[in-house]
Motif scaffolding. Structure first.
Motif, PDB file in Angstrom:
ATOM      1  N   VAL A   1      -0.572  -3.243   4.923  1.00 34.53           N
ATOM      2  CA  VAL A   1      -1.604  -4.245   4.642  1.00 34.53           C
ATOM      3  C   VAL A   1      -2.961  -3.758   5.140  1.00 34.53           C
ATOM      4  CG1 VAL A   1      -2.342  -6.617   5.087  1.00 34.53           C
ATOM      5  CG2 VAL A   1       0.090  -6.092   4.786  1.00 34.53           C
ATOM      6  N   SER A   2      -3.980  -3.892   4.294  1.00 32.47           N
ATOM      7  CA  SER A   2      -5.323  -3.435   4.660  1.00 32.47           C
ATOM      8  C   SER A   2      -5.880  -4.310   5.778  1.00 32.47           C
ATOM      9  CB  SER A   2      -6.256  -3.482   3.451  1.00 32.47           C
ATOM     10  OG  SER A   2      -6.422  -4.814   3.002  1.00 32.47           O
ATOM     11  N   PRO A   3      -6.682  -3.732   6.681  1.00 32.70           N
ATOM     12  CA  PRO A   3      -7.179  -4.503   7.843  1.00 32.70           C
ATOM     13  C   PRO A   3      -8.065  -5.679   7.464  1.00 32.70           C
ATOM     14  CG  PRO A   3      -8.185  -2.306   7.732  1.00 32.70           C
ATOM     15  CD  PRO A   3      -7.077  -2.323   6.740  1.00 32.70           C
ATOM     16  N   GLU A   4      -8.911  -5.532   6.434  1.00 37.71           N
ATOM     17  CA  GLU A   4      -9.802  -6.642   6.082  1.00 37.71           C
ATOM     18  C   GLU A   4      -9.021  -7.811   5.485  1.00 37.71           C
ATOM     19  OE1 GLU A   4      -9.231  -4.468   2.320  1.00 37.71           O
ATOM     20  OE2 GLU A   4      -9.659  -3.852   4.370  1.00 37.71           O
ATOM     21  N   TYR A   5      -7.954  -7.524   4.728  1.00 38.98           N
ATOM     22  CA  TYR A   5      -7.114  -8.593   4.181  1.00 38.98           C
ATOM     23  C   TYR A   5      -6.329  -9.277   5.294  1.00 38.98           C
ATOM     24  CZ  TYR A   5      -3.258 -10.781   1.628  1.00 38.98           C
ATOM     25  OH  TYR A   5      -2.316 -11.672   1.161  1.00 38.98           O
ATOM     26  N   ALA A   6      -5.829  -8.489   6.238  1.00 38.81           N
ATOM     27  CA  ALA A   6      -5.062  -9.056   7.345  1.00 38.81           C
ATOM     28  C   ALA A   6      -5.910  -9.975   8.217  1.00 38.81           C
ATOM     29  CB  ALA A   6      -4.475  -7.927   8.195  1.00 38.81           C
ATOM     30  N   SER A   7      -7.201  -9.670   8.356  1.00 42.11           N
ATOM     31  CA  SER A   7      -8.058 -10.452   9.260  1.00 42.11           C
ATOM     32  C   SER A   7      -8.763 -11.618   8.577  1.00 42.11           C
ATOM     33  CB  SER A   7      -9.104  -9.536   9.904  1.00 42.11           C
ATOM     34  OG  SER A   7      -9.927  -8.934   8.906  1.00 42.11           O
ATOM     35  N   THR A   8      -9.000 -11.519   7.262  1.00 41.68           N
ATOM     36  CA  THR A   8      -9.771 -12.565   6.576  1.00 41.68           C
ATOM     37  C   THR A   8      -9.008 -13.268   5.456  1.00 41.68           C
ATOM     38  OG1 THR A   8     -10.696 -11.051   4.904  1.00 41.68           O
ATOM     39  CG2 THR A   8     -11.873 -11.237   7.013  1.00 41.68           C
ATOM     40  N   GLY A   9      -7.950 -12.649   4.942  1.00 39.97           N
ATOM     41  CA  GLY A   9      -7.235 -13.229   3.806  1.00 39.97           C
ATOM     42  C   GLY A   9      -7.932 -12.993   2.479  1.00 39.97           C
ATOM     43  N   MET A  10      -9.030 -12.223   2.492  1.00 40.87           N
ATOM     44  CA  MET A  10      -9.766 -11.925   1.256  1.00 40.87           C
ATOM     45  C   MET A  10      -9.109 -10.735   0.563  1.00 40.87           C
ATOM     46  SD  MET A  10     -13.617 -12.464   2.778  1.00 40.87           S
ATOM     47  CE  MET A  10     -14.418 -11.781   1.355  1.00 40.87           C
ATOM     48  N   LEU A  11      -8.598 -10.981  -0.654  1.00 39.66           N
ATOM     49  CA  LEU A  11      -7.788  -9.994  -1.364  1.00 39.66           C
ATOM     50  C   LEU A  11      -8.482  -9.529  -2.639  1.00 39.66           C
ATOM     51  CD1 LEU A  11      -4.813  -8.709  -1.619  1.00 39.66           C
ATOM     52  CD2 LEU A  11      -4.391 -10.632  -3.163  1.00 39.66           C
ATOM     53  N   ASN A  12      -8.522  -8.223  -2.851  1.00 43.29           N
ATOM     54  CA  ASN A  12      -8.932  -7.674  -4.146  1.00 43.29           C
ATOM     55  C   ASN A  12      -8.216  -6.346  -4.345  1.00 43.29           C
ATOM     56  OD1 ASN A  12     -10.300  -5.824  -2.563  1.00 43.29           O
ATOM     57  ND2 ASN A  12     -12.338  -6.618  -3.044  1.00 43.29           N
ATOM     58  N   GLU A  13      -8.599  -5.602  -5.394  1.00 44.04           N
ATOM     59  CA  GLU A  13      -7.889  -4.361  -5.697  1.00 44.04           C
ATOM     60  C   GLU A  13      -8.037  -3.313  -4.599  1.00 44.04           C
ATOM     61  OE1 GLU A  13     -11.581  -4.408  -8.481  1.00 44.04           O
ATOM     62  OE2 GLU A  13     -10.300  -5.811  -7.385  1.00 44.04           O
ATOM     63  N   GLY A  14      -9.094  -3.442  -3.763  1.00 43.33           N
ATOM     64  CA  GLY A  14      -9.267  -2.520  -2.651  1.00 43.33           C
ATOM     65  C   GLY A  14      -8.108  -2.582  -1.659  1.00 43.33           C
ATOM     66  N   SER A  15      -7.437  -3.733  -1.593  1.00 43.07           N
ATOM     67  CA  SER A  15      -6.273  -3.861  -0.716  1.00 43.07           C
ATOM     68  C   SER A  15      -5.130  -2.987  -1.217  1.00 43.07           C
ATOM     69  CB  SER A  15      -5.830  -5.322  -0.652  1.00 43.07           C
ATOM     70  OG  SER A  15      -6.888  -6.155  -0.217  1.00 43.07           O
ATOM     71  N   ASP A  16      -4.948  -2.945  -2.535  1.00 50.93           N
ATOM     72  CA  ASP A  16      -3.926  -2.065  -3.119  1.00 50.93           C
ATOM     73  C   ASP A  16      -4.277  -0.594  -2.897  1.00 50.93           C
ATOM     74  OD1 ASP A  16      -2.354  -4.114  -3.986  1.00 50.93           O
ATOM     75  OD2 ASP A  16      -2.839  -3.920  -6.111  1.00 50.93           O
ATOM     76  N   VAL A  17      -5.573  -0.275  -2.964  1.00 49.94           N
ATOM     77  CA  VAL A  17      -6.012   1.110  -2.753  1.00 49.94           C
ATOM     78  C   VAL A  17      -5.655   1.555  -1.336  1.00 49.94           C
ATOM     79  CG1 VAL A  17      -8.013   2.647  -2.610  1.00 49.94           C
ATOM     80  CG2 VAL A  17      -7.839   0.989  -4.486  1.00 49.94           C
ATOM     81  N   TYR A  18      -5.900   0.682  -0.358  1.00 44.55           N
ATOM     82  CA  TYR A  18      -5.537   1.001   1.029  1.00 44.55           C
ATOM     83  C   TYR A  18      -4.033   1.254   1.139  1.00 44.55           C
ATOM     84  CZ  TYR A  18      -5.086   0.614   6.116  1.00 44.55           C
ATOM     85  OH  TYR A  18      -4.800   0.870   7.425  1.00 44.55           O
ATOM     86  N   SER A  19      -3.236   0.367   0.559  1.00 45.23           N
ATOM     87  CA  SER A  19      -1.774   0.522   0.615  1.00 45.23           C
ATOM     88  C   SER A  19      -1.338   1.817  -0.059  1.00 45.23           C
ATOM     89  CB  SER A  19      -1.099  -0.675  -0.066  1.00 45.23           C
ATOM     90  OG  SER A  19      -1.445  -1.892   0.563  1.00 45.23           O
ATOM     91  N   PHE A  20      -2.007   2.175  -1.151  1.00 48.56           N
ATOM     92  CA  PHE A  20      -1.678   3.439  -1.812  1.00 48.56           C
ATOM     93  C   PHE A  20      -1.988   4.618  -0.888  1.00 48.56           C
ATOM     94  CE2 PHE A  20      -2.930   7.186  -4.195  1.00 48.56           C
ATOM     95  CZ  PHE A  20      -1.808   7.402  -4.985  1.00 48.56           C
ATOM     96  N   GLY A  21      -3.088   4.528  -0.131  1.00 44.68           N
ATOM     97  CA  GLY A  21      -3.424   5.593   0.809  1.00 44.68           C
ATOM     98  C   GLY A  21      -2.324   5.788   1.838  1.00 44.68           C
TER      99      GLY A  21
END
Length: 435
Positions: free
Chosen positions: A287-307
């Motif tokens: 889980v991307s850190p910004e999504y974990a801390s704010t709950g704000m989700l977009n495709e950048g969260s998937d990019v982090y997980s892919f990394g």
């Protein structure tokens, strides 16, 4: 008294028999007939009203909401509202119809037979979402049947999400959804069967002293996964954010082609929105850190997980591994430290027999670091990641420096010989203009 005897003895006997029956018997029969007729009329009227509202029955026909059908059709040309109403009714028409446009409805009996009664021997996957069984349909095709656990309505939610997200999607790097089953409280999803297990099994299972996943195969899996995610992010409207990209959700076929699966946590994101706020869900470590801390989700969260997934492919390590020394438990921290200390070649999974070329390794390491950038706006899109992983001419500073040094040597050699080295023509300066 004589009159009474005359009436009771003459008239009454005549009236007390009708067609050989006593009067009270005939009355009872007539009343029963009237009750039956009234009941039939009421039932017919109620059935007609129910048909006009929704063509549902208590289990024989799947419970599909109008919302699901409309969401699946977003992005298609606008149609006549009357025609849309007909489409909804046709989609919920009958379970016996073999094809209703975006998948087939299977009866519970069909799937029970296909999986040999949901036998334990046919279990190919299990988790918090439910159990996946291998099944053989009557037409001879193999399928994977996911029986969703109905925990506080979670099965209904995941069922609806999968229909919305990939009901009509077809891509070689996404697992195809073949059909559905909805009878009573049962909710099942029927997928194409992918016959070579998950990436997690091949990376972290007992594969022997040498992994069958060579460096080239691992990069092929990475590119295939990136293409599938790129299609979800950039090829659909509304776009689909997977929200649970991880090695156990990447299925592999016999040719090591990757197929992204399990869209139970996916979210739809319209073009007018840059993010959606939702409850934080996913897998710890991905889980991307910004999504974990704010709950704000977009495709950048998937990019982090892919990394993180790409790091996993390179190193053969899990995102979080408590069996490692303290400095190596967290894959991201250990990975960044090794790259910073110029020990990138030590990151490669020791089970890979033939080590990658320095160029290929540098390319993969750079993509990882860009995907996990804490600044979401600096993370590349999935289509850019595909290009970076596939491009042979991806530039690196060390190679650019080497090329400049080579040009410098060539220019010296040209100067020492009589072969002129090509230079740019420069006009002589007019010193009078300096005044």
């Amino acid at each position: 008294m004589a009159a009474w005897r005359s009436w009771s003895g003459g008239v009454l006997p005549e009236l007390s028999h009708i067609a050989g029956l006593k009067v009270y018997v005939a009355v009872v029969i007539i009343v029963v007939i009237l009750i039956v007729v009234a009941t039939v009329v009421v039932c017919v009227g109620r059935r007609r009203r129910t048909k006009k509202r929704v063509k549902h029955s208590s289990g024989a026909i799947p419970l599909v909401t109008k919302e699901i059908v409309v969401e699946v059709k977003i992005g298609e040309p606008e149609e006549d509202p009357k025609k849309k109403e007909v489409d909804v009714e046709e989609s919920t028409a009958s379970v016996e119809s073999p094809n209703i446009g975006w998948g087939r409805w299977y009866t519970l009996k069909e799937l029970h037979h296909a999986t040999h009664g949901f036998a334990q021997l046919n279990v190919i996957g299990e988790g918090g979402y439910g159990i996946v069984f291998k099944g053989l349909l009557l037409d001879g095709s193999l399928v994977a049947v996911k029986n969703l656990l109905n925990n506080k309505g979670q099965a209904e939610k995941e069922f609806k999400v999968e229909v919305e997200a990939i009901g009509k999607v077809r891509h070689k790097n996404l697992v195809g959804l073949v059909g559905y089953c909805a009878e009573g409280a049962q909710r099942m999803l029927v997928y194409e069967y992918v016959d070579n297990g998950t990436l997690e099994q091949w990376l972290h299972g007992d594969v022997g002293p040498v992994s069958p996943l060579t460096w080239d195969i691992r990069m092929k899996i990475a590119v295939g996964t990136a293409k599938g995610l790129a299609y979800l992010h950039e090829g659909l409207e509304p776009k689909v954010v997977h929200r649970d990209v991880k090695s156990s959700n990447i299925l592999l076929d016999k040719n090591w082609n990757a197929k992204v699966s399990d869209f139970g946590l996916a979210k739809l994101l319209g073009s007018e929105k840059s993010y959606v706020t939702t409850r934080v869900m996913g897998t710890f470590g991905y889980v991307s850190p910004e999504y974990a801390s704010t709950g704000m989700l977009n495709e950048g969260s998937d990019v982090y997980s892919f990394g993180i997934l790409l790091m996993e492919l390179i190193t053969g390590r899990s995102p979080i591994d408590y069996s490692r020394p303290p400095g190596e438990m967290n894959l991201v921290d250990w990975f960044k430290g090794m790259v910073a200390s110029r020990r990138g070649d030590e990151l490669v999974d020791p089970l890979i027999n033939i080590q990658p070329s320095p160029r290929s390794l540098k390319r993969a390491l750079l993509v990882c670091l860009r995907c996990i950038d804490l600044d979401v706006s600096k993370r590349p899109k999935m289509s850019q990641i595909v290009h970076m992983l596939e491009a042979d001419d991806f530039p690196f500073r060390s190679e650019l420096r080497t090329n400049r040094e080579k040009d410098h040597v060539d220019s010296k050699a040209a100067a020492s010989s009589k072969i002129p080295y090509p230079t740019r023509h420069v006009e002589p300066l007019d010193k009078s203009s300096w005044r």
